[in-house]
Design an enzyme around this catalytic site. Sequence first.
Site, PDB file in Angstrom:
ATOM      1  N   ASP A 163      22.058  54.223  81.833  1.00  0.00           N
ATOM      2  CA  ASP A 163      20.684  54.726  81.679  1.00  0.00           C
ATOM      3  C   ASP A 163      20.096  54.840  83.084  1.00  0.00           C
ATOM      4  O   ASP A 163      20.670  54.315  84.055  1.00  0.00           O
ATOM      5  CB  ASP A 163      19.884  53.729  80.801  1.00  0.00           C
ATOM      6  CG  ASP A 163      18.449  54.176  80.527  1.00  0.00           C
ATOM      7  OD1 ASP A 163      18.120  55.365  80.737  1.00  0.00           O
ATOM      8  OD2 ASP A 163      17.645  53.318  80.099  1.00  0.00           O
ATOM      9  N   HIS A 207      14.293  49.665  72.718  1.00  0.00           N
ATOM     10  CA  HIS A 207      14.330  51.045  72.234  1.00  0.00           C
ATOM     11  C   HIS A 207      15.241  51.048  70.991  1.00  0.00           C
ATOM     12  O   HIS A 207      16.364  51.550  71.017  1.00  0.00           O
ATOM     13  CB  HIS A 207      14.875  51.957  73.337  1.00  0.00           C
ATOM     14  CG  HIS A 207      14.589  53.417  73.147  1.00  0.00           C
ATOM     15  ND1 HIS A 207      13.940  53.921  72.030  1.00  0.00           N
ATOM     16  CD2 HIS A 207      14.865  54.496  73.934  1.00  0.00           C
ATOM     17  CE1 HIS A 207      13.835  55.238  72.158  1.00  0.00           C
ATOM     18  NE2 HIS A 207      14.391  55.611  73.295  1.00  0.00           N
ATOM     19  N   CYS A 246      21.423  57.625  77.071  1.00  0.00           N
ATOM     20  CA  CYS A 246      20.332  57.931  76.132  1.00  0.00           C
ATOM     21  C   CYS A 246      19.602  59.224  76.483  1.00  0.00           C
ATOM     22  O   CYS A 246      18.933  59.804  75.625  1.00  0.00           O
ATOM     23  CB  CYS A 246      19.355  56.764  76.074  1.00  0.00           C
ATOM     24  SG  CYS A 246      18.711  56.310  77.685  1.00  0.00           S
ATOM     25  N   GLN A 281      16.904  54.260  69.521  1.00  0.00           N
ATOM     26  CA  GLN A 281      17.997  54.737  70.361  1.00  0.00           C
ATOM     27  C   GLN A 281      19.286  53.977  70.033  1.00  0.00           C
ATOM     28  O   GLN A 281      20.352  54.579  69.872  1.00  0.00           O
ATOM     29  CB  GLN A 281      17.622  54.521  71.841  1.00  0.00           C
ATOM     30  CG  GLN A 281      18.669  55.016  72.811  1.00  0.00           C
ATOM     31  CD  GLN A 281      18.784  56.526  72.821  1.00  0.00           C
ATOM     32  OE1 GLN A 281      17.801  57.227  72.961  1.00  0.00           O
ATOM     33  NE2 GLN A 281      19.990  57.050  72.680  1.00  0.00           N
ATOM     34  N   ARG A 340       5.216  54.963  71.183  1.00  0.00           N
ATOM     35  CA  ARG A 340       5.928  54.781  72.465  1.00  0.00           C
ATOM     36  C   ARG A 340       4.929  54.204  73.440  1.00  0.00           C
ATOM     37  O   ARG A 340       3.937  54.875  73.788  1.00  0.00           O
ATOM     38  CB  ARG A 340       6.496  56.104  72.961  1.00  0.00           C
ATOM     39  CG  ARG A 340       6.932  56.044  74.407  1.00  0.00           C
ATOM     40  CD  ARG A 340       7.796  57.204  74.821  1.00  0.00           C
ATOM     41  NE  ARG A 340       9.120  57.070  74.254  1.00  0.00           N
ATOM     42  CZ  ARG A 340      10.179  57.781  74.642  1.00  0.00           C
ATOM     43  NH1 ARG A 340      10.061  58.681  75.580  1.00  0.00           N
ATOM     44  NH2 ARG A 340      11.359  57.593  74.081  1.00  0.00           N
ATOM     45  N   ARG A 359      19.723  60.782  67.009  1.00  0.00           N
ATOM     46  CA  ARG A 359      18.355  60.268  66.984  1.00  0.00           C
ATOM     47  C   ARG A 359      17.666  60.760  65.709  1.00  0.00           C
ATOM     48  O   ARG A 359      16.958  60.020  65.022  1.00  0.00           O
ATOM     49  CB  ARG A 359      17.561  60.732  68.216  1.00  0.00           C
ATOM     50  CG  ARG A 359      17.994  60.133  69.534  1.00  0.00           C
ATOM     51  CD  ARG A 359      17.738  58.634  69.604  1.00  0.00           C
ATOM     52  NE  ARG A 359      16.345  58.313  69.392  1.00  0.00           N
ATOM     53  CZ  ARG A 359      15.391  58.367  70.324  1.00  0.00           C
ATOM     54  NH1 ARG A 359      15.709  58.693  71.567  1.00  0.00           N
ATOM     55  NH2 ARG A 359      14.137  58.045  70.044  1.00  0.00           N
TER      56      ARG A 359
HETATM   57  N1   CP Z   1      16.265  58.950  74.820  1.00  0.00           N
HETATM   58  C1   CP Z   1      14.949  59.165  74.637  1.00  0.00           C
HETATM   59  O1   CP Z   1      14.216  58.335  74.113  1.00  0.00           O
HETATM   60  O2   CP Z   1      14.512  60.386  75.050  1.00  0.00           O
HETATM   61  P1   CP Z   1      12.974  60.815  75.219  1.00  0.00           P
HETATM   62  O3   CP Z   1      12.395  59.957  76.296  1.00  0.00           O
HETATM   63  O4   CP Z   1      13.036  62.276  75.586  1.00  0.00           O
HETATM   64  O5   CP Z   1      12.275  60.611  73.905  1.00  0.00           O
HETATM   65  N1  NVA Z   2      14.994  53.090  80.116  1.00  0.00           N
HETATM   66  C1  NVA Z   2      14.404  54.408  80.018  1.00  0.00           C
HETATM   67  C2  NVA Z   2      14.793  55.055  78.726  1.00  0.00           C
HETATM   68  C3  NVA Z   2      14.273  56.453  78.526  1.00  0.00           C
HETATM   69  C4  NVA Z   2      14.635  57.027  77.188  1.00  0.00           C
HETATM   70  C5  NVA Z   2      12.889  54.289  80.133  1.00  0.00           C
HETATM   71  O1  NVA Z   2      12.312  53.330  79.605  1.00  0.00           O
HETATM   72  O2  NVA Z   2      12.285  55.140  80.794  1.00  0.00           O
END
Ligand code: CP
Ligand code: NVA
Length: 321
Positions: free
Chosen positions: A241, A146, A281, A149, A119, A309
């Site tokens: 989101d 993502h 999400c 997701q 990440r 997920r």
């Molecule tokens: N939706 C998602 O990726 O959640 P987290 O940021 O908690 O991993």
């Molecule tokens: N768009 C958001 C998604 C979090 C799961 C971010 O990048 O923070």
Amino acid sequence: MAPPRGRSELLDVLGEPRLRGRDLLSINDLSADEARLILDVAARLKRSKFDETQTLFAKGQTLVMLFEKPSLRTRVTFEAGMTQLGGHAIYYETRLGQRETVPDIAHNLERWVDGVMARVFEHKHVVDLAANASIPIINGLSDLEHPCQALADFQTLIEHKGDIAGKKLAFVGDGNNVAHSLMLLAAKLGVNFSLGHPAGYEPLPEIVERAKSDASVSGATITLTHDAREAVDGADAVYTDVWASMGQEDEAAERAKVFAPFQLNANLMKHAHKRAIVMHCLPAHRGEEIAADVLDGEQSVVFDEAENRMHAQKAVLALVL
Ligand code: CP
Ligand code: NVA
């Protein structure tokens, strides 16, 4: 885990070669058939969660989970998923490129473990990990995409809507990483995708271009509008989101003003199909991008998405490791 009765429906997946060794940095790394394969395996894994065949997929294998940003779902589902597949996951919080170069990190990790989930802030960092490691690299969220997701979300869409080809998925809010991956997957799988966003918060043109090109093959439509009602009109699923993604916290106040007309609330939902599902999400900010009664209402499937997920990512791991 109890042994399955009769022949396990997972046995066919064990030797499946099509995605073995592959990276998942973007939805664009998958053909439509490969995306369908992942979704099929995800559904099988979900159905057969007490089948001990599951423990053979990652037996003796280790996944490193690199995190530059916080996480609940991604961290827990990847770690629990590896355990359920018979393997092990290591959580490693870091800022890539600060203590040593990304290629050096990749060259170390490939000597020790079987795969990496990362990440990251900059999408370039997952690309650089993949370019420098011989093991699969999985994008667990970047500023661009993502993909895990989106796979979980399409598993959810299929569970609730059956045959999804020709259905309409609307996204209201920021043309962000989640919107990008959903748009790309919708285009591949023949789902009409409509994005309602404020001016200045567009998805990247190259993502839209790619989605439109895939949509011309699948028969889907990709629509962008500044009118939230038009985006949601007749939709089978309505998604939103956060307005400020991780790393954009200093823009939150400005974004709250600009995005206010795009809040997913009961008024906006009146324009969707009356049996439309509500998707997010998570994490969600009740009263900002989504009204509490909509997030917590009976059309909401957000915890199905969260559950999936686990299943969708287990499918990815089972197929690439
Ligand atoms: N939706 C998602 O990726 O959640 P987290 O940021 O908690 O991993
Ligand atoms: N768009 C958001 C998604 C979090 C799961 C971010 O990048 O923070």
